[in-house]
Write a protein that holds these residues in place. Structure first.
Motif, PDB file in Angstrom:
ATOM      1  N   PHE A 317       0.843  -1.207   0.000  1.00  0.00           N
ATOM      2  CA  PHE A 317       0.000   0.000   0.000  1.00  0.00           C
ATOM      3  C   PHE A 317       0.878   1.257   0.000  1.00  0.00           C
ATOM      4  N   ILE A 318       1.908   1.256   0.837  1.00  0.00           N
ATOM      5  CA  ILE A 318       2.805   2.415   0.918  1.00  0.00           C
ATOM      6  C   ILE A 318       3.626   2.572  -0.360  1.00  0.00           C
ATOM      7  N   LEU A 319       4.071   1.457  -0.934  1.00  0.00           N
ATOM      8  CA  LEU A 319       4.869   1.523  -2.164  1.00  0.00           C
ATOM      9  C   LEU A 319       4.030   1.900  -3.381  1.00  0.00           C
ATOM     10  N   GLY A 320       2.707   1.784  -3.227  1.00  0.00           N
ATOM     11  CA  GLY A 320       1.805   2.117  -4.326  1.00  0.00           C
ATOM     12  C   GLY A 320       1.727   3.614  -4.610  1.00  0.00           C
ATOM     13  N   ALA A 321       2.291   4.417  -3.712  1.00  0.00           N
ATOM     14  CA  ALA A 321       2.329   5.869  -3.940  1.00  0.00           C
ATOM     15  C   ALA A 321       3.785   6.306  -4.008  1.00  0.00           C
ATOM     16  N   HIS A 322       4.053   7.373  -4.735  1.00  0.00           N
ATOM     17  CA  HIS A 322       5.408   7.903  -4.740  1.00  0.00           C
ATOM     18  C   HIS A 322       5.698   8.487  -3.354  1.00  0.00           C
ATOM     19  N   TYR A 323       6.939   8.334  -2.897  1.00  0.00           N
ATOM     20  CA  TYR A 323       7.205   8.706  -1.493  1.00  0.00           C
ATOM     21  C   TYR A 323       7.022  10.190  -1.207  1.00  0.00           C
ATOM     22  N   ARG A 324       7.033  11.036  -2.261  1.00  0.00           N
ATOM     23  CA  ARG A 324       6.841  12.464  -2.002  1.00  0.00           C
ATOM     24  C   ARG A 324       5.378  12.887  -2.110  1.00  0.00           C
ATOM     25  N   GLY A 325       4.490  11.934  -2.429  1.00  0.00           N
ATOM     26  CA  GLY A 325       3.054  12.235  -2.470  1.00  0.00           C
ATOM     27  C   GLY A 325       2.404  11.778  -1.176  1.00  0.00           C
ATOM     28  N   THR A 326       1.229  12.328  -0.872  1.00  0.00           N
ATOM     29  CA  THR A 326       0.558  11.869   0.351  1.00  0.00           C
ATOM     30  C   THR A 326      -0.105  10.520   0.073  1.00  0.00           C
ATOM     31  N   VAL A 327      -0.355   9.783   1.134  1.00  0.00           N
ATOM     32  CA  VAL A 327      -1.094   8.531   1.038  1.00  0.00           C
ATOM     33  C   VAL A 327      -2.265   8.666   1.987  1.00  0.00           C
ATOM     34  N   ASP A 328      -3.477   8.554   1.463  1.00  0.00           N
ATOM     35  CA  ASP A 328      -4.640   8.669   2.331  1.00  0.00           C
ATOM     36  C   ASP A 328      -5.108   7.269   2.710  1.00  0.00           C
ATOM     37  N   PHE A 329      -5.207   7.046   4.024  1.00  0.00           N
ATOM     38  CA  PHE A 329      -5.628   5.750   4.513  1.00  0.00           C
ATOM     39  C   PHE A 329      -7.127   5.554   4.283  1.00  0.00           C
ATOM     40  N   SER A 330      -7.520   4.368   3.774  1.00  0.00           N
ATOM     41  CA  SER A 330      -8.927   3.960   3.796  1.00  0.00           C
ATOM     42  C   SER A 330      -8.953   2.433   3.684  1.00  0.00           C
ATOM     43  N   ASN A 331     -10.013   1.825   4.182  1.00  0.00           N
ATOM     44  CA  ASN A 331     -10.136   0.373   4.072  1.00  0.00           C
ATOM     45  C   ASN A 331     -10.193  -0.070   2.615  1.00  0.00           C
ATOM     46  N   GLU A 332     -10.879   0.739   1.782  1.00  0.00           N
ATOM     47  CA  GLU A 332     -11.017   0.388   0.368  1.00  0.00           C
ATOM     48  C   GLU A 332      -9.635   0.318  -0.290  1.00  0.00           C
ATOM     49  N   ALA A 333      -8.818   1.319   0.016  1.00  0.00           N
ATOM     50  CA  ALA A 333      -7.486   1.354  -0.599  1.00  0.00           C
ATOM     51  C   ALA A 333      -6.644   0.162  -0.137  1.00  0.00           C
ATOM     52  N   LEU A 334      -6.759  -0.199   1.147  1.00  0.00           N
ATOM     53  CA  LEU A 334      -5.980  -1.336   1.651  1.00  0.00           C
ATOM     54  C   LEU A 334      -6.492  -2.658   1.074  1.00  0.00           C
ATOM     55  N   GLN A 335      -7.803  -2.769   0.924  1.00  0.00           N
ATOM     56  CA  GLN A 335      -8.356  -3.995   0.338  1.00  0.00           C
ATOM     57  C   GLN A 335      -7.937  -4.133  -1.119  1.00  0.00           C
TER      58      GLN A 335
END
Ligand SMILES: [Zn+2]
Length: 489
Positions: A317-335
């Motif tokens: 999940f964390i690697l799915g975004a570029h490290y300089r962009g924000t990552v918004d937590f949600s259950n949908e995104a984790l699923q």
């Protein structure tokens, strides 16, 4: 060596070619956790970001010395120069030794990092073990005239420093703006200017964590440890300093000022910062009270979590975004991350069984080039994953007989796919605690016990005994009940 890697340098605000000072060696310092509570998702991000950086640098052939510190003293509430040390406060509340607090949370932090596939740093220095070095740093800054003593404490003289150098070079802030935004806080009367920050603080009588110094019994200011320990283990000039974006000001700004004020020149060549994890657009943080700990993610025990998430799902999940962009937590995104990672594992499992053809109808030859280019462009992990998913399509097509690959293509695909998945991105397959592997394991044992039940009903005692005896030898406990056999390990 050719230097293909480009990284974004916060100091110059642009992507720069990475050229180490002393090839093939690379010195990397990353600000580690303050160990007074359980690690949450926000802590996983810098750990995973810089883990991937280290893995990639090693993949390129560099010999990396990775220093990640543990802050166990001097980190005060609200980044103010006064107030109680977070660890001492916890110790006082729980009536235990401060080092007990540190040890407890440090052990847990290490275990969780291990589960996330984060490799241990080469050196993990603790602030409390480097008081002598921090006192020496404060002395140097005093000797050079960029600090002053006041009532047993020592403060950095920001105004004086700014006359000769520039305070605010990293964050892009200027002194006038900072002055108009500075709140009046306790201890302000000891300082000449509100922006001055503590290098050494005299301890109040009730303060438990204290050390003798030329100025008072006290403790170092928070920013001192990283300057002192970075210099001790990586030298007075080293390659990369990393940390979360929230550390740019004041922490890293103050580190630069301390380095320049003590040794006349900046210590760090490239400054790298990862962005934050957000919850509904707000930073996830201890001080904001909106955090979910890693353990809660792994167990699913939190009101905001729809299920438990395997550590590798979090990593993916964390690697799915570029490290300089924000990552918004949600259950949908984790699923979605969980499902996507399963697709990669399924493709990986097919690699060894792919049948080679004389001719090729697939074009998957760009995988290595795509992955290399993405990583060289400031560690673009989402692009690496996109390339791996393209390869996944090709793998599935060959497996289903819809496309053909030559032996060479298959060999090269296998090598690149696995190198990136395992070595560079650091994903771990069939990890303990992994949902799907545990489920498969249970089903396999159930299957054996069903075969045994069938053998029994056929009076095939040899087979039924063999299954029971061999499972028992492996450590299983088999209990026959009227509803069938039950097992435990
Ligand atoms: Zn630091």
């Amino acid at each position: 060596m050719q230097h293909p890697l480009h990284i974004y340098n916060t100091l110059s605000r642009k992507k720069e070619q990475f050229v180490p000072l002393h090839e093939p060696f690379v010195g990397l310092y990353v600000c580690g956790p303050t160990v007074y509570g359980d690690a949450h998702l926000g802590h996983a991000r810098p750990a995973i970001t810089f883990d991937v950086l280290v893995r990639y640098l090693r993949h390129l052939g560099y010999k990396v010395r990775y220093v990640r510190n543990i802050t166990d003293v001097g980190h005060l509430e609200h980044d103010a120069d006064d107030g109680e040390d977070k660890i001492a406060k916890k110790a006082r509340l729980e009536k235990i030794e401060p080092m007990e607090v540190v040890q407890y949370y440090l052990t847990r932090y290490h275990r969780e990092m291990d589960m996330l596939g984060v490799l241990p740093p080469s050196i993990e220095p603790m602030a409390s073990g480097h008081i002598i070095e921090q006192i020496a740093l404060v002395k140097q800054i005093l000797d050079n005239g960029y600090a002053y003593e006041s009532k047993g404490s020592v403060y950095f003289d920001v105004e004086k420093y700014n006359k000769d150098h520039r305070y605010g070079i990293l964050s892009g802030r200027n002194i006038e703006d900072m002055l108009s935004n500075t709140r009046t806080l306790d201890g302000q009367d000891e300082k000449r200017q509100p922006l001055d920050f503590a290098l050494w603080k005299k301890a109040q009588p009730e303060h438990i964590m204290r050390w003798p110094s030329p100025w008072s019994d006290g403790f170092p200011g928070w920013h001192c440890e990283c300057t002192a320990m970075g210099r001790k283990y990586l030298g007075d000039s080293f390659d990369i300093h990393g940390g979360g974006m929230d550390l740019v000001f004041p922490h890293h700004e103050c580190e630069i000022a301390q380095a320049v004020a003590s040794q006349g020149k900046e210590m760090v060549r490239y400054w790298m910062h990862n962005n934050m994890i957000t919850v509904n657009g707000q930073k996830m943080g201890k001080s904001l009270g909106n955090f979910i700990t890693l353990e809660q993610f792994f167990t699913g025990e939190h009101e905001s979590l729809a299920q438990a998430y395997a550590p590798m799902t979090i990593r993916f999940f964390i690697l799915g975004a570029h490290y300089r962009g924000t990552v918004d937590f949600s259950n949908e995104a984790l699923q979605a991350a969980e499902k996507a990672l399963d697709r990669l594992w399924e493709a990986e499992a097919l690699l060894d069984g792919l049948k080679a053809s004389e001719e090729s109808t697939t074009n998957c030859d760009s995988l290595q080039k795509d992955c290399d280019e993405a990583m060289n462009d400031d560690l673009n992990t989402p692009k690496v994953l996109a390339a791996l998913f393209e390869a996944t399509k090709a793998i599935n097509a060959v497996h289903n007989g819809q496309a053909k690959m030559t032996k060479e293509q298959i060999e090269s695909l296998k090598k690149t796919f696995r190198t990136y998945l395992f070595d560079v991105l650091g994903l771990v397959k069939n990890q303990e605690g992994d949902h799907s592997s545990q489920e498969a394991f249970s089903k396999a044992v159930d299957l054996l016990l069903n075969i045994r039940a069938q053998a029994k009903s056929n009076k095939d005692w040899a087979t039924s005994d063999k299954i029971r005896d061999e499972l028992t030898a492996l450590g299983f406990k088999i209990k026959d009940t009227k509803d069938g056999a039950e097992w435990s390990l």
